[in-house]
Design a protein around this motif. Structure first.
Motif, PDB file in Angstrom:
ATOM      1  N   TRP A  37       9.147  -5.428  -9.301  1.00  0.00           N
ATOM      2  CA  TRP A  37       8.661  -4.056  -9.145  1.00  0.00           C
ATOM      3  C   TRP A  37       7.353  -3.787  -9.867  1.00  0.00           C
ATOM      4  CZ3 TRP A  37       9.879  -0.778  -5.549  1.00  0.00           C
ATOM      5  CH2 TRP A  37      11.074  -0.951  -4.869  1.00  0.00           C
ATOM      6  N   PHE A  38       7.193  -4.320 -11.046  1.00  0.00           N
ATOM      7  CA  PHE A  38       5.967  -4.008 -11.784  1.00  0.00           C
ATOM      8  C   PHE A  38       4.835  -4.981 -11.476  1.00  0.00           C
ATOM      9  CE2 PHE A  38       8.943  -1.477 -14.235  1.00  0.00           C
ATOM     10  CZ  PHE A  38       8.211  -0.311 -14.415  1.00  0.00           C
ATOM     11  N   ARG A  39       5.099  -6.259 -11.520  1.00  0.00           N
ATOM     12  CA  ARG A  39       4.016  -7.218 -11.327  1.00  0.00           C
ATOM     13  C   ARG A  39       3.689  -7.425  -9.856  1.00  0.00           C
ATOM     14  NH1 ARG A  39       4.903 -12.259 -15.228  1.00  0.00           N
ATOM     15  NH2 ARG A  39       2.774 -12.682 -14.570  1.00  0.00           N
ATOM     16  N   ARG A  40       4.705  -7.626  -9.028  1.00  0.00           N
ATOM     17  CA  ARG A  40       4.444  -7.912  -7.620  1.00  0.00           C
ATOM     18  C   ARG A  40       4.078  -6.637  -6.852  1.00  0.00           C
ATOM     19  NH1 ARG A  40       6.030 -12.995  -5.924  1.00  0.00           N
ATOM     20  NH2 ARG A  40       6.426 -12.304  -3.804  1.00  0.00           N
ATOM     21  N   VAL A  41       4.878  -5.580  -7.002  1.00  0.00           N
ATOM     22  CA  VAL A  41       4.648  -4.354  -6.234  1.00  0.00           C
ATOM     23  C   VAL A  41       3.513  -3.520  -6.844  1.00  0.00           C
ATOM     24  CG1 VAL A  41       5.666  -2.151  -5.500  1.00  0.00           C
ATOM     25  CG2 VAL A  41       6.992  -4.263  -5.305  1.00  0.00           C
ATOM     26  N   MET A  42       3.656  -3.118  -8.096  1.00  0.00           N
ATOM     27  CA  MET A  42       2.673  -2.195  -8.673  1.00  0.00           C
ATOM     28  C   MET A  42       1.345  -2.864  -9.005  1.00  0.00           C
ATOM     29  SD  MET A  42       3.954   0.743  -8.402  1.00  0.00           S
ATOM     30  CE  MET A  42       2.509   1.543  -9.086  1.00  0.00           C
ATOM     31  N   THR A  80      -0.032   4.073  -6.721  1.00  0.00           N
ATOM     32  CA  THR A  80       0.869   3.396  -5.793  1.00  0.00           C
ATOM     33  C   THR A  80       0.666   1.881  -5.791  1.00  0.00           C
ATOM     34  OG1 THR A  80      -0.629   3.651  -3.912  1.00  0.00           O
ATOM     35  CG2 THR A  80       1.042   5.380  -4.245  1.00  0.00           C
ATOM     36  N   GLY A  81       1.710   1.220  -5.388  1.00  0.00           N
ATOM     37  CA  GLY A  81       1.692  -0.210  -5.138  1.00  0.00           C
ATOM     38  C   GLY A  81       2.344  -0.428  -3.785  1.00  0.00           C
ATOM     39  N   TYR A  82       2.218  -1.643  -3.286  1.00  0.00           N
ATOM     40  CA  TYR A  82       2.738  -1.934  -1.951  1.00  0.00           C
ATOM     41  C   TYR A  82       4.044  -2.703  -2.050  1.00  0.00           C
ATOM     42  CZ  TYR A  82       2.939  -3.511   2.876  1.00  0.00           C
ATOM     43  OH  TYR A  82       3.332  -3.755   4.167  1.00  0.00           O
ATOM     44  N   GLN A  83       5.103  -2.133  -1.468  1.00  0.00           N
ATOM     45  CA  GLN A  83       6.410  -2.787  -1.406  1.00  0.00           C
ATOM     46  C   GLN A  83       6.496  -3.475  -0.038  1.00  0.00           C
ATOM     47  OE1 GLN A  83       8.930  -4.581  -1.577  1.00  0.00           O
ATOM     48  NE2 GLN A  83      10.027  -3.478  -3.173  1.00  0.00           N
ATOM     49  N   VAL A 136       4.508   2.652  -2.562  1.00  0.00           N
ATOM     50  CA  VAL A 136       5.453   3.378  -3.413  1.00  0.00           C
ATOM     51  C   VAL A 136       4.729   3.805  -4.687  1.00  0.00           C
ATOM     52  CG1 VAL A 136       7.502   2.184  -2.517  1.00  0.00           C
ATOM     53  CG2 VAL A 136       6.305   1.252  -4.506  1.00  0.00           C
ATOM     54  N   SER A 137       5.141   4.934  -5.243  1.00  0.00           N
ATOM     55  CA  SER A 137       4.503   5.431  -6.457  1.00  0.00           C
ATOM     56  C   SER A 137       5.121   4.791  -7.693  1.00  0.00           C
ATOM     57  CB  SER A 137       4.648   6.951  -6.553  1.00  0.00           C
ATOM     58  OG  SER A 137       6.004   7.302  -6.792  1.00  0.00           O
ATOM     59  N   LEU A 138       4.366   4.802  -8.770  1.00  0.00           N
ATOM     60  CA  LEU A 138       4.881   4.351 -10.060  1.00  0.00           C
ATOM     61  C   LEU A 138       6.088   5.202 -10.455  1.00  0.00           C
ATOM     62  CD1 LEU A 138       4.771   2.641 -12.627  1.00  0.00           C
ATOM     63  CD2 LEU A 138       3.034   4.243 -13.511  1.00  0.00           C
ATOM     64  N   ARG A 139       6.061   6.471 -10.123  1.00  0.00           N
ATOM     65  CA  ARG A 139       7.201   7.365 -10.394  1.00  0.00           C
ATOM     66  C   ARG A 139       8.477   6.820  -9.742  1.00  0.00           C
ATOM     67  NH1 ARG A 139       4.939  11.268  -8.689  1.00  0.00           N
ATOM     68  NH2 ARG A 139       4.379  12.388 -10.589  1.00  0.00           N
ATOM     69  N   LEU A 140       8.381   6.460  -8.449  1.00  0.00           N
ATOM     70  CA  LEU A 140       9.538   5.912  -7.748  1.00  0.00           C
ATOM     71  C   LEU A 140       9.997   4.610  -8.410  1.00  0.00           C
ATOM     72  CD1 LEU A 140      10.657   5.761  -4.242  1.00  0.00           C
ATOM     73  CD2 LEU A 140      10.173   3.553  -5.303  1.00  0.00           C
ATOM     74  N   VAL A 141       9.062   3.752  -8.773  1.00  0.00           N
ATOM     75  CA  VAL A 141       9.417   2.473  -9.391  1.00  0.00           C
ATOM     76  C   VAL A 141      10.152   2.700 -10.704  1.00  0.00           C
ATOM     77  CG1 VAL A 141       8.476   0.385 -10.477  1.00  0.00           C
ATOM     78  CG2 VAL A 141       7.627   1.138  -8.224  1.00  0.00           C
ATOM     79  N   MET A 142       9.654   3.606 -11.519  1.00  0.00           N
ATOM     80  CA  MET A 142      10.313   3.859 -12.802  1.00  0.00           C
ATOM     81  C   MET A 142      11.708   4.447 -12.598  1.00  0.00           C
ATOM     82  SD  MET A 142       7.168   4.947 -15.264  1.00  0.00           S
ATOM     83  CE  MET A 142       8.159   4.822 -16.761  1.00  0.00           C
ATOM     84  N   LEU A 143      11.841   5.370 -11.656  1.00  0.00           N
ATOM     85  CA  LEU A 143      13.161   5.933 -11.367  1.00  0.00           C
ATOM     86  C   LEU A 143      14.102   4.864 -10.800  1.00  0.00           C
ATOM     87  CD1 LEU A 143      12.113   9.388  -9.924  1.00  0.00           C
ATOM     88  CD2 LEU A 143      13.489   8.993 -11.984  1.00  0.00           C
ATOM     89  N   HIS A 144      13.574   4.013  -9.940  1.00  0.00           N
ATOM     90  CA  HIS A 144      14.388   2.928  -9.390  1.00  0.00           C
ATOM     91  C   HIS A 144      14.857   1.994 -10.509  1.00  0.00           C
ATOM     92  CE1 HIS A 144      15.887  -0.122  -6.660  1.00  0.00           C
ATOM     93  NE2 HIS A 144      15.263  -1.005  -7.421  1.00  0.00           N
ATOM     94  N   MET A 145      13.969   1.674 -11.438  1.00  0.00           N
ATOM     95  CA  MET A 145      14.330   0.780 -12.537  1.00  0.00           C
ATOM     96  C   MET A 145      15.399   1.415 -13.430  1.00  0.00           C
ATOM     97  SD  MET A 145      12.785  -2.074 -12.140  1.00  0.00           S
ATOM     98  CE  MET A 145      13.129  -2.768 -13.749  1.00  0.00           C
ATOM     99  N   ILE A 146      15.291   2.702 -13.687  1.00  0.00           N
ATOM    100  CA  ILE A 146      16.314   3.393 -14.481  1.00  0.00           C
ATOM    101  C   ILE A 146      17.654   3.295 -13.764  1.00  0.00           C
ATOM    102  CG2 ILE A 146      17.089   5.664 -15.288  1.00  0.00           C
ATOM    103  CD1 ILE A 146      14.019   6.264 -15.760  1.00  0.00           C
ATOM    104  N   HIS A 147      17.654   3.536 -12.474  1.00  0.00           N
ATOM    105  CA  HIS A 147      18.872   3.430 -11.667  1.00  0.00           C
ATOM    106  C   HIS A 147      19.441   2.013 -11.717  1.00  0.00           C
ATOM    107  CE1 HIS A 147      21.505   3.507  -8.153  1.00  0.00           C
ATOM    108  NE2 HIS A 147      20.838   2.456  -7.722  1.00  0.00           N
ATOM    109  N   GLU A 148      18.577   1.025 -11.557  1.00  0.00           N
ATOM    110  CA  GLU A 148      19.002  -0.379 -11.548  1.00  0.00           C
ATOM    111  C   GLU A 148      19.648  -0.759 -12.886  1.00  0.00           C
ATOM    112  OE1 GLU A 148      18.900  -4.316  -9.568  1.00  0.00           O
ATOM    113  OE2 GLU A 148      18.427  -2.335  -8.790  1.00  0.00           O
TER     114      GLU A 148
END
Length: 168
Positions: A67-72, A125-128, A135-147
């Motif tokens: 999520w952070f290195r590849r996507v963002m 944003t980064g590309y998923q 996807v936004s950094l906001r979504l990534v951070m929320l997804h990581m919290i969920h994960e």
């Protein structure tokens, strides 16, 4: 090793709160593994599941990297434990050690923190590629919290099964 876990701020801003919740959940996973031997960390849950605490740590290293290195950050880097990009392969910790898994996980967390801190805003944003969407950094951070929250629930049960330790 004693793990320090700091609760999120009660009145912080959005980014500060997201960052703190993510770090809280990272610390929670580390706490669940604290004080255990490699054999304990590799101990699997009930059949047919092969889930273990060490497998969770390895999996989260893959998730952080993806999520952070590849996507963002758009890095074209290999996965940590899979030649095929299969996050499930990380769960197989049968030949892994605490040292190896935690070093990889902490390295990925350091990269994630750097990428998040350098981003101008949560709207970056980064590309998923899997979704074919930005996807936004906001979504990534929320997804990581969920994960992390979901897997920390697994870690609770795994730790209790190893030595009876329960609780936050």
């Amino acid at each position: 090793m004693t793990v320090e876990r700091i609760g999120p701020p009660l009145t912080g801003g959005e980014r500060e709160t997201l960052r703190a919740f993510l770090d809280y959940h990272r610390a929670t996973l580390a706490m669940k593994a604290d004080g255990l031997s490699d054999d304990d960390l590799r101990r699997q849950s009930m059949p047919p599941s092969t889930l273990s605490l060490l497998g969770l740590v390895r999996h989260m290293a893959e998730v952080e990297r993806a999520w952070f290195r590849r996507v963002m950050n758009g890095e074209d880097i290999p996965y940590v434990w899979s030649d095929k990009g299969d996050f499930q392969e990380a769960y197989d910790a049968s030949e892994s050690t605490r040292s190896e898994a935690f070093e990889a996980w902490q390295t990925e967390i350091e990269h994630s923190r750097r990428i998040e801190e350098q981003a101008e805003s949560l709207d970056v944003t980064g590309y998923q590629a899997k979704w074919g969407e930005d996807v936004s950094l906001r979504l990534v951070m929320l997804h990581m919290i969920h994960e992390y929250a979901r897997h920390n629930g697994h870690a609770d049960f795994l730790r209790e099964g190893i030595d009876g330790t329960v609780g936050a």
